[in-house]
Design a protein around this motif. Structure first.
Motif, PDB file in Angstrom:
ATOM      1  N   MET A   1      14.130   9.014 -15.583  1.00  0.00           N
ATOM      2  CA  MET A   1      14.623   7.777 -14.988  1.00  0.00           C
ATOM      3  C   MET A   1      13.768   7.367 -13.798  1.00  0.00           C
ATOM      4  SD  MET A   1      18.753   8.448 -15.205  1.00  0.00           S
ATOM      5  CE  MET A   1      19.153   6.955 -14.279  1.00  0.00           C
ATOM      6  N   VAL A   2      13.349   8.346 -13.000  1.00  0.00           N
ATOM      7  CA  VAL A   2      12.470   8.046 -11.861  1.00  0.00           C
ATOM      8  C   VAL A   2      11.139   7.486 -12.360  1.00  0.00           C
ATOM      9  CG1 VAL A   2      11.140   9.070  -9.976  1.00  0.00           C
ATOM     10  CG2 VAL A   2      13.530   9.704 -10.300  1.00  0.00           C
ATOM     11  N   HIS A   3      10.598   8.083 -13.425  1.00  0.00           N
ATOM     12  CA  HIS A   3       9.351   7.577 -13.977  1.00  0.00           C
ATOM     13  C   HIS A   3       9.510   6.147 -14.485  1.00  0.00           C
ATOM     14  CE1 HIS A   3       8.025  11.692 -13.708  1.00  0.00           C
ATOM     15  NE2 HIS A   3       6.827  11.363 -14.161  1.00  0.00           N
ATOM     16  N   ALA A   4      10.608   5.887 -15.185  1.00  0.00           N
ATOM     17  CA  ALA A   4      10.846   4.533 -15.698  1.00  0.00           C
ATOM     18  C   ALA A   4      10.992   3.536 -14.562  1.00  0.00           C
ATOM     19  CB  ALA A   4      12.097   4.523 -16.569  1.00  0.00           C
TER      20      ALA A   4
ATOM     21  N   LEU B   1       0.837  -1.207   0.000  1.00  0.00           N
ATOM     22  CA  LEU B   1       0.000   0.000   0.000  1.00  0.00           C
ATOM     23  C   LEU B   1       0.867   1.250   0.000  1.00  0.00           C
ATOM     24  CD1 LEU B   1      -2.746   1.418   0.221  1.00  0.00           C
ATOM     25  CD2 LEU B   1      -2.579   1.140   2.719  1.00  0.00           C
ATOM     26  N   GLY B   2       1.894   1.277   0.858  1.00  0.00           N
ATOM     27  CA  GLY B   2       2.789   2.426   0.895  1.00  0.00           C
ATOM     28  C   GLY B   2       3.542   2.601  -0.410  1.00  0.00           C
ATOM     29  N   LEU B   3       4.018   1.486  -0.990  1.00  0.00           N
ATOM     30  CA  LEU B   3       4.780   1.558  -2.238  1.00  0.00           C
ATOM     31  C   LEU B   3       3.920   2.094  -3.380  1.00  0.00           C
ATOM     32  CD1 LEU B   3       7.311   0.902  -3.939  1.00  0.00           C
ATOM     33  CD2 LEU B   3       6.352  -1.388  -4.262  1.00  0.00           C
ATOM     34  N   PHE B   4       2.722   1.552  -3.559  1.00  0.00           N
ATOM     35  CA  PHE B   4       1.872   1.983  -4.659  1.00  0.00           C
ATOM     36  C   PHE B   4       1.390   3.420  -4.470  1.00  0.00           C
ATOM     37  CE2 PHE B   4       1.975  -2.398  -5.751  1.00  0.00           C
ATOM     38  CZ  PHE B   4       1.542  -2.506  -7.063  1.00  0.00           C
TER      39      PHE B   4
ATOM     40  N   THR C   1      -5.089  -0.204 -16.158  1.00  0.00           N
ATOM     41  CA  THR C   1      -6.163   0.470 -16.892  1.00  0.00           C
ATOM     42  C   THR C   1      -6.680   1.684 -16.132  1.00  0.00           C
ATOM     43  OG1 THR C   1      -6.811  -1.668 -17.827  1.00  0.00           O
ATOM     44  CG2 THR C   1      -8.398   0.133 -17.990  1.00  0.00           C
ATOM     45  N   SER C   2      -6.827   1.556 -14.820  1.00  0.00           N
ATOM     46  CA  SER C   2      -7.320   2.666 -14.010  1.00  0.00           C
ATOM     47  C   SER C   2      -6.357   3.842 -14.038  1.00  0.00           C
ATOM     48  CB  SER C   2      -7.544   2.198 -12.563  1.00  0.00           C
ATOM     49  OG  SER C   2      -8.461   1.137 -12.510  1.00  0.00           O
ATOM     50  N   TRP C   3      -5.059   3.546 -13.889  1.00  0.00           N
ATOM     51  CA  TRP C   3      -4.067   4.625 -13.913  1.00  0.00           C
ATOM     52  C   TRP C   3      -4.009   5.296 -15.268  1.00  0.00           C
ATOM     53  CZ3 TRP C   3       0.239   1.323 -11.192  1.00  0.00           C
ATOM     54  CH2 TRP C   3      -0.067   1.236  -9.836  1.00  0.00           C
ATOM     55  N   ASN C   4      -4.068   4.514 -16.340  1.00  0.00           N
ATOM     56  CA  ASN C   4      -4.038   5.096 -17.678  1.00  0.00           C
ATOM     57  C   ASN C   4      -5.228   6.021 -17.900  1.00  0.00           C
ATOM     58  OD1 ASN C   4      -1.661   3.804 -18.384  1.00  0.00           O
ATOM     59  ND2 ASN C   4      -2.691   2.065 -19.343  1.00  0.00           N
TER      60      ASN C   4
ATOM     61  N   TYR D   1       2.683   6.458  -6.929  1.00  0.00           N
ATOM     62  CA  TYR D   1       1.714   7.179  -7.742  1.00  0.00           C
ATOM     63  C   TYR D   1       1.831   8.689  -7.520  1.00  0.00           C
ATOM     64  CZ  TYR D   1      -2.788   8.420  -9.816  1.00  0.00           C
ATOM     65  OH  TYR D   1      -3.771   8.976 -10.584  1.00  0.00           O
ATOM     66  N   ILE D   2       2.015   9.095  -6.260  1.00  0.00           N
ATOM     67  CA  ILE D   2       2.178  10.518  -5.967  1.00  0.00           C
ATOM     68  C   ILE D   2       3.465  11.047  -6.605  1.00  0.00           C
ATOM     69  CG2 ILE D   2       2.540  12.203  -4.120  1.00  0.00           C
ATOM     70  CD1 ILE D   2       0.764  10.463  -2.341  1.00  0.00           C
ATOM     71  N   ASN D   3       4.557  10.314  -6.459  1.00  0.00           N
ATOM     72  CA  ASN D   3       5.821  10.740  -7.069  1.00  0.00           C
ATOM     73  C   ASN D   3       5.709  10.827  -8.585  1.00  0.00           C
ATOM     74  OD1 ASN D   3       7.168  10.943  -4.614  1.00  0.00           O
ATOM     75  ND2 ASN D   3       7.854   8.807  -4.653  1.00  0.00           N
ATOM     76  N   PHE D   4       4.941   9.912  -9.152  1.00  0.00           N
ATOM     77  CA  PHE D   4       4.765   9.914 -10.606  1.00  0.00           C
ATOM     78  C   PHE D   4       4.052  11.188 -11.061  1.00  0.00           C
ATOM     79  CE2 PHE D   4       2.756   8.794 -14.621  1.00  0.00           C
ATOM     80  CZ  PHE D   4       3.763   8.111 -15.270  1.00  0.00           C
ATOM     81  N   LEU D   5       2.971  11.553 -10.368  1.00  0.00           N
ATOM     82  CA  LEU D   5       2.237  12.756 -10.736  1.00  0.00           C
ATOM     83  C   LEU D   5       3.071  14.007 -10.517  1.00  0.00           C
ATOM     84  CD1 LEU D   5      -1.337  11.970  -9.335  1.00  0.00           C
ATOM     85  CD2 LEU D   5      -0.498  11.719 -11.659  1.00  0.00           C
ATOM     86  N   VAL D   6       3.801  14.062  -9.396  1.00  0.00           N
ATOM     87  CA  VAL D   6       4.661  15.215  -9.131  1.00  0.00           C
ATOM     88  C   VAL D   6       5.766  15.319 -10.183  1.00  0.00           C
ATOM     89  CG1 VAL D   6       6.302  16.217  -7.493  1.00  0.00           C
ATOM     90  CG2 VAL D   6       4.165  15.231  -6.668  1.00  0.00           C
ATOM     91  N   GLY D   7       6.328  14.171 -10.563  1.00  0.00           N
ATOM     92  CA  GLY D   7       7.373  14.165 -11.583  1.00  0.00           C
ATOM     93  C   GLY D   7       6.871  14.667 -12.923  1.00  0.00           C
ATOM     94  N   VAL D   8       5.634  14.293 -13.286  1.00  0.00           N
ATOM     95  CA  VAL D   8       5.050  14.784 -14.534  1.00  0.00           C
ATOM     96  C   VAL D   8       4.904  16.294 -14.492  1.00  0.00           C
ATOM     97  CG1 VAL D   8       2.944  14.788 -15.923  1.00  0.00           C
ATOM     98  CG2 VAL D   8       3.872  12.623 -15.075  1.00  0.00           C
TER      99      VAL D   8
END
Length: 319
Positions: free
Chosen positions: A224-227, A184-187, A299-302, A191-198
């Protein structure tokens, strides 16, 4: 007789009930330890059957895992070197250096949770595949053909496979109880880091002093973080999907038989196996019960990210 190597049916049911009754009263660490011990005990029961039936080894070798560990360690060191080089300030002492190494992206905990989760999930997947191999060793239509496959031996192997499958489903639930909070913590953080990185990639002028001289390197680090985030999460999702696939594969084997033409003992084993798998399928691997981990997450994230990227606010920012 194969059945001498396994627990009686009552012991397996008692073990699964014990997991359900005491699951909420134990800490995740205790569940993880019980899961590891359960895998060891499971292997002690399955080795005699694997030897007698001459089934292939499904688990990855130590060389395979060592290659993965070395590759990830090399990537981690290389990323940190680029990260420190891109910083607009210098790290003054070893304490600050260590703090940045542990508590900045990429996080050490992400590597630990991902690698350990994939290691355990791959081992569970390999054991489900081994049980499928056991079932494929049975003669066609469960008909006794020779002294090697008499009626008693066929029923014994069917029962042993069913009991082992039940025990493995219990271990899978134990893994969920132990690793659920970590997943739960990892996902969530990923996800938050992914959105902030974008946001930082699209709006690289937010910190002009930081990006003035090393803009390209910082963009590369964000990519690289996103990948890494996508690779780590997809690795866990794919292994879980492999496990679900093997469980469904066993159902397909059971549905191939015409139960009406089988002996009563064989018919009883197949019906019990089908009911058992339906119960196991309801206990999917989840992130501490908040959501199930499967390909539906992708699918949900996309859909979520696609909706965000198409919003008017994002269009204004890009302009």
């Amino acid at each position: 007789m194969y059945s001498s190597y396994l627990l009686p049916a009552g012991d397996v049911r008692l073990q699964n009930n014990r997991i359900n009754d005491t699951g909420r009263h134990k800490q995740p660490v205790e569940h993880s330890i019980r899961f590891i011990n359960g895998i060891i005990e499971f292997d002690q029961k399955i080795i005699p059957l694997s030897t007698n039936l001459v089934t292939p080894q499904r688990s990855w070798t130590q060389k395979h895992w060592n290659t993965i560990f070395i590759s990830l360690f090399g990537y981690f060191i290389g990323f940190k070197i680029l990260y420190y080089y891109s910083l607009p300030f210098h790290l003054e002492n070893i304490v600050i250096l260590t703090t940045h190494a542990i508590f900045t992206i990429p996080f050490v905990m992400d590597y630990a949770v991902t690698v350990s989760s994939c290691f355990f999930l791959q081992n569970v997947y390999a054991r489900f595949q081994t049980l499928n191999d056991f079932w494929k060793c049975l003669p066609a239509d469960l008909v006794a053909t020779s002294d090697k496959w008499t009626h008693i031996k066929i029923v014994d192997l069917m029962e042993n496979t069913r009991l082992l499958h039940s025990e493995l489903c219990g271990l899978l639930k134990m893994f969920t109880l132990g690793y659920g909070p970590l997943l739960l913590g990892l996902f969530t953080t990923s996800y938050i880091n992914f959105l902030v990185g974008v946001y930082f990639i699209v709006n690289n002028e937010v910190f002009p002093s930081f990006h003035s001289t090393k803009n390209n390197l910082v963009r590369l680090l964000h990519l690289m973080v996103h990948a890494q985030i996508v690779t780590f999460l997809m690795s866990i999702i794919v292994f879980v999907s492999f496990i679900n696939e093997k469980i469904l594969k066993m159902i397909s084997y059971l549905r191939l038989y015409r139960i009406s033409n089988l002996h009563l003992d064989k018919k009883r084993q197949i019906k019990m196996f089908m009911n058992q798998i339906s119960v196991c399928d309801s206990d999917q691997i989840s992130a501490f019960g908040f959501f199930n981990i499967n390909l539906n997450l992708v699918t949900s994230w996309n859909n979520h990210i696609g909706t965000d990227e198409g919003s008017p606010n994002d269009i204004e920012i890009k302009q």
